[in-house]
Scaffold this motif. Structure first.
Motif, short mmCIF file in Angstrom:
data_model
loop_
_atom_site.label_atom_id
_atom_site.label_comp_id
_atom_site.label_asym_id
_atom_site.label_seq_id
_atom_site.Cartn_x
_atom_site.Cartn_y
_atom_site.Cartn_z
N UNK A 1 19.61 22.49 1.38
CA UNK A 1 19.13 23.74 2.39
C UNK A 1 17.79 22.71 3.70
N UNK A 2 17.78 21.60 3.19
CA UNK A 2 16.40 20.89 3.02
C UNK A 2 16.68 20.30 4.65
N UNK A 3 18.33 19.66 5.62
CA UNK A 3 17.86 19.02 6.64
C UNK A 3 18.32 20.31 7.58
N UNK B 1 0.31 -1.34 0.46
CA UNK B 1 0.42 -0.20 0.18
C UNK B 1 0.38 1.49 0.02
N UNK B 2 1.97 1.57 0.43
CA UNK B 2 2.80 2.41 0.80
C UNK B 2 3.30 2.55 -0.78
N UNK B 3 3.89 0.85 -0.66
CA UNK B 3 4.90 1.41 -2.60
C UNK B 3 3.69 2.15 -3.51
N UNK B 4 2.28 1.71 -3.13
CA UNK B 4 1.24 2.45 -4.65
C UNK B 4 1.54 4.20 -4.19
N UNK B 5 1.61 4.61 -2.34
CA UNK B 5 1.47 5.30 -2.17
C UNK B 5 2.93 6.09 -3.20
N UNK B 6 4.00 5.79 -3.35
CA UNK B 6 5.12 5.95 -3.62
C UNK B 6 5.26 5.95 -5.04
N UNK B 7 4.60 4.93 -6.09
CA UNK B 7 4.55 5.26 -7.65
C UNK B 7 3.21 6.55 -7.35
N UNK B 8 2.40 6.62 -7.02
CA UNK B 8 1.65 7.61 -7.22
C UNK B 8 2.90 9.10 -6.73
N UNK B 9 3.35 8.94 -5.69
CA UNK B 9 3.60 11.01 -5.70
C UNK B 9 5.22 10.52 -5.88
N UNK B 10 5.47 9.77 -5.91
CA UNK B 10 7.49 9.96 -6.78
C UNK B 10 8.12 10.15 -5.12
N UNK B 11 9.69 10.23 -5.84
CA UNK B 11 10.73 10.61 -4.90
C UNK B 11 10.94 12.47 -4.60
N UNK B 12 10.96 12.70 -3.54
CA UNK B 12 12.40 13.97 -3.64
C UNK B 12 13.42 13.78 -3.37
N UNK B 13 14.01 14.31 -4.08
CA UNK B 13 15.54 14.46 -4.25
C UNK B 13 16.02 15.33 -3.44
N UNK B 14 17.32 15.34 -2.16
CA UNK B 14 17.80 17.01 -1.73
C UNK B 14 19.05 16.32 -1.49
N UNK B 15 19.71 17.31 -0.44
CA UNK B 15 21.39 17.29 -0.72
C UNK B 15 22.35 18.07 -1.13
N UNK B 16 23.32 18.59 -1.12
CA UNK B 16 23.76 19.06 -2.01
C UNK B 16 24.15 18.55 -4.31
#
Ligand SMILES: Nc1ncnc2c1ncn2[C@@H]1O[C@H](COP(=O)(O)OP(=O)(O)OP(=O)(O)O)[C@@H](O)[C@H]1O
Ligand SMILES: [Mg+2]
Length: 335
Positions: free
Chosen positions: A310-312, A268-283
């Motif tokens: 500056x996300x962290x 169920x969580x994997x399907x949320x992630x396929x819907x909303x995608x991945x956030x990329x942060x860091x330098x």
């Protein structure tokens, strides 16, 4: 009320957040110390420039390695000086510090981080996983039951996590980030070009012409190094396609980390992630082609966070204002 401060002591940069000023400091994590008098002679950018070129009586250090305190005393001196410079500590004033540390840090490493900050002048310290802070700082809805995924790629470590309901469902850390990519560039130039370069040159190449998409041409750069056979100085032109070839195998480990975390979460969580995608942060988030390469390797839609570096620290600020975002109570330990 206690004076609250956020501290992100990263491998490359240390950042500090305060209630009145927001992000008040972004400074290379480096310090130089006189070995005879034990006095701090340089801090931050100035100390970083001295690395590897100091006279005998001065020692320049990078006290944080792969996200962890590796030189305890120097790290404590560095934090103390930074707190004093920003008037965070004074004779009558000792702050309460919320600091970001890597996921799955062991107890000894946790104590080293905590004691560094106590030695730096803090009255109380709590730790929160840096990857959770990154998610909060990137604007993800960390307390919602909807699963969200983030990859923070810094200088020393890359961490991936799936976050839901104020906690971490699955996460993975690897010591592959900016510096490992620089090592890959150093090895590549030595093998293919017989050229010896140092870390700063490799980083300059990566940031200026680096890409992980071989159809993306970022031109070339002239660099100075030493010929591996003759030992003589040598100038060569290096092309972005070469940087791409040098770093791609190393970046594979980061892609694998994302897939590992995806495999670890309930469907169920994997399907949320396929819907909303991945956030990329860091330098490293801004490296051209990285978001696309992750998309190609994992099938996920990838968004680069606003101000990824500056996300962290922004997340620590958000957690100081809204501690309830982190599902379990933050444990502040007093000195
Ligand atoms: N525009 C850019 N393009 C590519 N890489 C970049 C860019 N700007 C910074 N970087 C890289 O980002 C890295 C530093 O990132 P960041 O400040 O997030 O690390 P850190 O928090 O100090 O380290 P860590 O979290 O790993 O302990 C460096 O390796 C640097 O080369
Ligand atoms: Mg970091």
């Amino acid at each position: 009320m206690a004076y609250m401060v956020g501290l992100d002591m990263g491998t490359t940069y240390t950042r500090i957040w305060t209630q009145e000023g927001g992000i008040v400091l972004r400074c290379p994590s480096a310090a130089a110390i006189d070995s005879e008098t034990h006095k701090l002679v340089a801090l931050g950018a100035k100390a970083r420039e001295m690395l590897g070129k100091t006279p005998q009586d001065i020692l320049a250090y990078r006290p944080i390695r792969e996200g962890l305190v590796s030189e305890f005393e120097v790290a404590a001196r560095m934090v103390r000086a930074m707190f004093q410079n920003k008037q965070i500590t004074s004779t009558f004033n000792r702050p309460v510090v919320l600091m970001a540390t890597p996921y799955r840090i062991n107890q000894v490493q946790q104590l080293a981080a905590e004691n560094t900050v106590f030695e730096g002048g803090a009255k109380a310290v709590a730790q929160v996983p840096a990857i959770f802070a990154a998610a909060a700082g990137a604007g993800l809805r960390v307390s919602s039951p909807r699963g969200s995924m983030i990859l923070n790629m810094g200088g020393g470590i890359s961490e991936v996590a799936v976050i839901s309901s104020g906690g971490i469902i699955a996460a993975h850390s690897i010591k592959v980030a900016g510096e490992r990519l620089d090592s890959a560039i150093i090895n590549y130039l030595r093998q293919r070009r017989n050229l010896i370069v140092g870390g700063p040159t490799a980083e300059e190449l990566r940031v200026t012409i680096g890409t992980c998409d071989n159809s993306l041409d970022r031109g070339s750069m002239k660099i100075y190094g030493r010929n591996a056979r003759t030992g003589l100085a040598s100038t060569q032109e290096v092309f972005s396609s070469e940087i791409c070839e040098a770093i791609t195998p190393t970046l594979g480990a980061v892609m694998k980390s994302v897939s590992t975390v995806l495999e670890d979460v309930p469907p169920e969580v994997a399907s949320d992630i396929y819907d909303y995608g991945l956030m990329l942060s860091g330098g490293c988030a801004r490296m051209p082609g990285l978001a696309d390469a992750i998309h190609k390797a994992t099938g996920l839609r990838v968004t680069i966070a606003r101000n990824p570096r500056d996300c962290v620290i922004n997340g620590l600020g958000r957690l100081i204002k809204h501690p309830e975002l982190w599902g379990t109570a933050l444990e502040y330990r007093l000195k």
